[in-house]
Design an enzyme around this catalytic site. Sequence first.
Site, PDB file in Angstrom:
ATOM      1  N   PRO A  74       1.000  -1.656  -0.261  1.00  0.00           N
ATOM      2  CA  PRO A  74       0.041   0.131  -0.294  1.00  0.00           C
ATOM      3  C   PRO A  74       1.250   0.949  -0.164  1.00  0.00           C
ATOM      4  CG  PRO A  74      -0.965  -1.589   1.441  1.00  0.00           C
ATOM      5  CD  PRO A  74       0.291  -1.647   1.262  1.00  0.00           C
ATOM      6  N   CYS A  75       0.562   2.507  -0.213  1.00  0.00           N
ATOM      7  CA  CYS A  75       1.527   3.619  -0.400  1.00  0.00           C
ATOM      8  C   CYS A  75       0.165   4.587   0.253  1.00  0.00           C
ATOM      9  CB  CYS A  75       0.658   4.470  -2.181  1.00  0.00           C
ATOM     10  SG  CYS A  75       2.031   5.687  -1.854  1.00  0.00           S
ATOM     11  N   GLN A  76       1.151   5.079   1.411  1.00  0.00           N
ATOM     12  CA  GLN A  76       1.017   5.483   2.557  1.00  0.00           C
ATOM     13  C   GLN A  76       1.467   6.939   2.484  1.00  0.00           C
ATOM     14  OE1 GLN A  76       1.765   2.888   5.062  1.00  0.00           O
ATOM     15  NE2 GLN A  76      -0.197   2.335   5.805  1.00  0.00           N
ATOM     16  N   ASN A 114       2.590  -0.924  -7.004  1.00  0.00           N
ATOM     17  CA  ASN A 114       2.030   0.386  -6.873  1.00  0.00           C
ATOM     18  C   ASN A 114       1.401   0.949  -7.735  1.00  0.00           C
ATOM     19  OD1 ASN A 114       1.159   1.901  -5.027  1.00  0.00           O
ATOM     20  ND2 ASN A 114       2.624   1.139  -3.569  1.00  0.00           N
ATOM     21  N   LEU A 118       2.264   6.742  -7.175  1.00  0.00           N
ATOM     22  CA  LEU A 118       3.612   6.738  -6.491  1.00  0.00           C
ATOM     23  C   LEU A 118       4.692   7.231  -6.885  1.00  0.00           C
ATOM     24  CD1 LEU A 118       4.837   5.258  -3.825  1.00  0.00           C
ATOM     25  CD2 LEU A 118       5.194   3.465  -5.318  1.00  0.00           C
TER      26      LEU A 118
END
Length: 437
Positions: A74-76, A114, A118
Amino acid sequence: MIRFIDLFAGIGGMRLGLEQACQQLGLESKCVLSSEIDRKAKETYALNFNEVPQGDIRQVSEIPKFDFMLAGFPCQPFSHAGKQKGFGDTRGTLFFEIERILEQCQPKGFLLENVRGLTTHDRGRTFQTILHSLEKLGYKTNYLLLNSSNFSLAQNRVRIYIIGLLHQYPILTIQSDRGAIDSHSFKQHIVQPSLFDESLSVIKVKDILETQVSENYYVSRNFEQQLLKAVGYKIEKLYGVRLIDFRGGNSIHSWDLGLKGKCTQDERDFMNALISNRRLKAFGKHQDGKSLTLDQIQTFFNHDHLYDLVQSLIEKGYLKEHNGKFNPICGNMSFEIFKILDPDSISITLTSSDASRIGVIHQDRIRRITPRECARLQGFPETFAIHHEDHAAYKQLGNAVSVPVVKAIIKDLFDNENNRAILMESNKFSKFDYLAS
């Protein structure tokens, strides 16, 4: 043998791609650990791989020795700590778990996946932080932006794939290719894909449709009639149409369908002109939500009975007025579907939230796309078991990784002798047989 781990595994799309690539290359592969936090995704994974993934990777106490990591992480948002050096900090994000495992286990390589955003998140700082972190751990990286539509899939899905090898730059023949920007461009420039495999064919939406589907997937007869009436009962005019209230172009709106009350052609023309012109720079610098006066509206829609049109649309609930300025009421209308795919082109990107509301026209009827058709858009084989609950299946397939893309990358990576020499070093595993948390 390639021993690999499958992190943030979802329903196993990356694993399936790797296993297919290894099988085609005659390489043995074995998944020694899988990890996924979503309960229903774990159920689907177990149906297909006969193992239940472990839960939250932050709670996994032991990781067996392995050679290769798969992770669709996941991209946080990343912290700005340490930004004086030009990089952020990965602490507090799930990417930190990838770093932790790579640092302590030192596998030979990895493939990370991703969303395309991103690369631009936080003005590129997030992506540079990731690459810098991997470099500090001893990994040389390459990355690709690839569109699934270039891999015999009828879906416009651009994702970033980061490939890394320990102490050696990965040698790849595949190059980044974002493909067509939309379904219209795809139709205008259909060519035989030539990224790496001339056997790839062009697949369109009509090629992935099921022959017989349950009545549950069809839109209501009333909604179908509203759509057909809006296009003069010429069903082909619905190909590629989006159902939306705050965009123009090839769209159908609530006022076209009369969802709040039947509109005259003049009223429809007014509303369509308003949403198309209210973003003009002449009316302000902000891009959305510009309220306009009647004098401003008359510059692009001059009608003898403009005031009466406006009052009628306010009464029906399509238009609102505040301090002498007018703006469409663009709430989330209860459209049964929000997009109707063009059968001779590709699908929009599947997402976990909207996959269940993508429409197709099949055998002269309008219906939602089925979970099996979603699986085909992602390149899962017909033998792949889909979750029995449609809601879960749509979510899982919208989140999934396109299997043929992963297969192509892994095959390209493993097929190179220099890359394989690193990956297949005999009996040289990580510094520790097991990673203690």
